[in-house]
Structures are given as structure tokens and as C-alpha cells.
Design a protein around this motif. Sequence first.
Motif, short mmCIF file in Angstrom:
data_model
loop_
_atom_site.label_atom_id
_atom_site.label_comp_id
_atom_site.label_asym_id
_atom_site.label_seq_id
_atom_site.Cartn_x
_atom_site.Cartn_y
_atom_site.Cartn_z
N UNK A 52 0.81 -1.21 0.00
CA UNK A 52 0.00 0.00 0.00
C UNK A 52 0.84 1.26 0.00
N UNK A 53 2.15 1.15 0.15
CA UNK A 53 3.01 2.33 0.16
C UNK A 53 4.40 1.89 -0.24
N UNK A 54 5.30 2.84 -0.60
CA UNK A 54 6.63 2.48 -1.08
C UNK A 54 7.51 1.80 -0.04
N UNK A 55 7.18 1.90 1.24
CA UNK A 55 8.08 1.44 2.28
C UNK A 55 8.52 0.00 2.16
N UNK A 56 7.61 -0.97 1.86
CA UNK A 56 8.03 -2.37 1.87
C UNK A 56 8.62 -2.87 0.56
N UNK A 73 13.41 -5.72 -15.48
CA UNK A 73 13.00 -4.45 -14.85
C UNK A 73 14.18 -3.66 -14.29
N UNK A 74 15.10 -4.35 -13.62
CA UNK A 74 16.28 -3.69 -13.07
C UNK A 74 17.15 -3.11 -14.18
N UNK A 75 17.41 -3.90 -15.20
CA UNK A 75 18.30 -3.47 -16.28
C UNK A 75 17.70 -2.30 -17.06
N UNK A 76 16.41 -2.35 -17.34
CA UNK A 76 15.77 -1.28 -18.09
C UNK A 76 15.75 0.02 -17.29
N UNK A 77 15.38 -0.05 -16.03
CA UNK A 77 15.33 1.16 -15.20
C UNK A 77 16.71 1.77 -15.05
N UNK A 78 17.73 0.93 -14.85
CA UNK A 78 19.09 1.45 -14.72
C UNK A 78 19.56 2.12 -16.01
N UNK A 79 19.22 1.53 -17.16
CA UNK A 79 19.61 2.11 -18.45
C UNK A 79 18.92 3.44 -18.69
N UNK A 80 17.63 3.52 -18.38
CA UNK A 80 16.89 4.77 -18.57
C UNK A 80 17.41 5.86 -17.65
N UNK A 81 17.65 5.52 -16.39
CA UNK A 81 18.15 6.51 -15.43
C UNK A 81 19.51 7.03 -15.85
N UNK A 82 20.35 6.15 -16.41
CA UNK A 82 21.68 6.56 -16.86
C UNK A 82 21.58 7.54 -18.02
N UNK A 83 20.61 7.31 -18.92
CA UNK A 83 20.46 8.17 -20.10
C UNK A 83 19.78 9.49 -19.77
N UNK A 84 19.01 9.53 -18.70
CA UNK A 84 18.20 10.71 -18.40
C UNK A 84 19.11 11.89 -18.05
N UNK A 104 8.09 -0.20 -12.02
CA UNK A 104 7.85 0.98 -11.19
C UNK A 104 8.71 0.95 -9.93
N UNK A 105 8.88 -0.20 -9.34
CA UNK A 105 9.72 -0.29 -8.14
C UNK A 105 11.15 0.12 -8.45
N UNK A 106 11.66 -0.38 -9.58
CA UNK A 106 13.04 -0.06 -9.95
C UNK A 106 13.16 1.43 -10.32
N UNK A 107 12.17 1.98 -10.98
CA UNK A 107 12.21 3.40 -11.33
C UNK A 107 12.12 4.27 -10.08
N UNK A 108 11.28 3.86 -9.16
CA UNK A 108 11.11 4.62 -7.91
C UNK A 108 12.43 4.68 -7.14
N UNK A 109 13.16 3.59 -7.13
CA UNK A 109 14.45 3.57 -6.44
C UNK A 109 15.44 4.54 -7.07
N UNK A 110 15.21 4.86 -8.33
CA UNK A 110 16.13 5.74 -9.07
C UNK A 110 15.60 7.16 -9.20
N UNK A 111 14.57 7.49 -8.41
CA UNK A 111 14.13 8.87 -8.33
C UNK A 111 12.93 9.26 -9.16
N UNK A 112 12.39 8.33 -9.96
CA UNK A 112 11.19 8.64 -10.75
C UNK A 112 9.96 8.57 -9.84
N UNK A 113 9.14 9.62 -9.89
CA UNK A 113 8.01 9.70 -8.98
C UNK A 113 6.66 9.84 -9.69
N UNK A 114 6.64 10.44 -10.87
CA UNK A 114 5.37 10.67 -11.59
C UNK A 114 5.15 9.55 -12.59
N UNK A 115 4.63 8.43 -12.10
CA UNK A 115 4.50 7.22 -12.91
C UNK A 115 3.04 6.95 -13.26
#
Length: 261
Positions: A52-56, A73-84, A104-115
Motif C-alpha cells: 500500500x506504500x513504497x516502504x516495503x 526491470x532492473x536493467x531497463x530502469x538502470x539504463x533509462x536513469x543513466x540516459x536521463x 515501477x519499483x526499480x524506477x522509484x528507487x532511481x528517483x522517478x516519482x510521476x508514474x
Amino acid sequence: MRLPAGVRERVAAVHGGAALPQRLRLYDGWAARYEQVPGPGGPEQFRSVPLCCPAPLTAVSPQDVAALEYRAPHLAAASLAFAFPAPPAGARLLDVACGTGLVARELHRRGFRCLHGVDGSAGMLEQARSTGLYRQLRRCVLGREPLPAPAEHYDAVTVVGALGEGQVPSTAVPELLRVTKPGGFLCLTTRSNPSNLRYKAELEAALERLERQGAWQKVLAQEVERWERATSEEESTQGTGYISGVVYVYRKCPVPPLEEG
């Protein structure tokens, strides 16, 4: 170690030649198995956990995904964050075929919030909604209908795990471009296992055609070994027990000029 028979059967079913309504029902039925963590009896005993929330996030251990050692998911999010090029918190991102929210979990860890997310499976969307990570979730079967978004609406678009034989057709790629802002990024993945090679060739032909037309610029095309566990020896890469896959990152034209200073 071989994959459990149940996992092999579920993967084969959703990637097989079943008609679309049947595949969506299969995804609906598979959705609940994604959000499970080991119970008191260890890995063989699982209990459902509402997200119900990002905490867990770090506590989630999806049963079937863990068995597959699914790294996309991990590889894609890391690649996108690197390019951003800028801090991603304010960037609006569309997660196409979002499933239960693994990307979304992997993107959230890398600072993406508006998903925002779309998926064809109501069961998957229900699980994704329970994560609390998406600001908007809509049902959409890409390839059968347009994305529920205006043109040039998103700073980035991801399609992870759905570009494959029997899933999202390669002809849907221009629709991804339509909803992406000029200068925005698109992150796509596909598998390189034998049963997906025809689709991969069609996809790469479509990607290259759009690049020749000046629709986007290639930022990255990275082949990755040990993408996920193979479901059979025939699908395995050189007897490793794994299949390989590819991450592609493109930037929609026109690309804004670099700011001086």
C-alpha cells in the motif's frame, strides 16, 4: 537447478499462441502470484502481502519472478536513469504493460516519482494499484487500441517484457512515439531466445526504420546474457540454463540542443 514445473507452464502459456482474450485471462490468474513473500515455513510457503506504500518495496520477493531470476526491470530502469539528462522526480513516465509494478519499483528507487501505467490485464492492474507507486493506471491492450494519452505527453515511456512473440506487436512502436515528448526517452526490451528470434528481427527492423526516418536517435542497444532462466533446454543459450535479452533506449527527435554553461 531446473525451474519449477508450474513456472515453466505459466511462462509457456502467456508466451504461447493462445488468442488474446485467453492470454489476458492467464495474466489475470497469474497476477496474484507476483506479490508474495516467504511465509514462516520458508521459501516453499508463501503468503500474500499488500503493497500500500513504497516502504516495503525491498521486502517484496515475487515468487515466479524470483524463480525466473528475471532481470529486465532492473536493467531497463538502470539504463533509462543513466540516459536521463536531468533529475527524474518531475518527469512524467508511462509504464506500458506495467504488470504488477516491477518496473515501477526499480524506477522509484532511481528517483522517478510521476508514474502512469497501462496494462491489458485487470488482475495485473489491481496488483499494480496496491503498490501505491502509480499516479494513474488505465486498462489498455496496446496493438489493439491506442494508448489512453494525448500526443507528446510523456518525458519517458517504457515497455519491459511485453515486446515478444504473441504479445505486443512490433507495429505498435509508433504509438509509443506518439505519446512521447520531443527529446523524450523510450526504453524497450525483448528476449533473444530461439522462439522469439523472428519477432526480435521484426522489432529491430521497425526500430531501424524509424531511426532512418529521423523519428528518434539510438542511445543504447545492449545485449545482456543471463536475462532470465530458460524454460527449456531448447530455449537455453549455449546450455547455460538462461536466455539472453536486449535493452534499447531511444530519444525522440528533435532532440533539444544542449544548454550552454
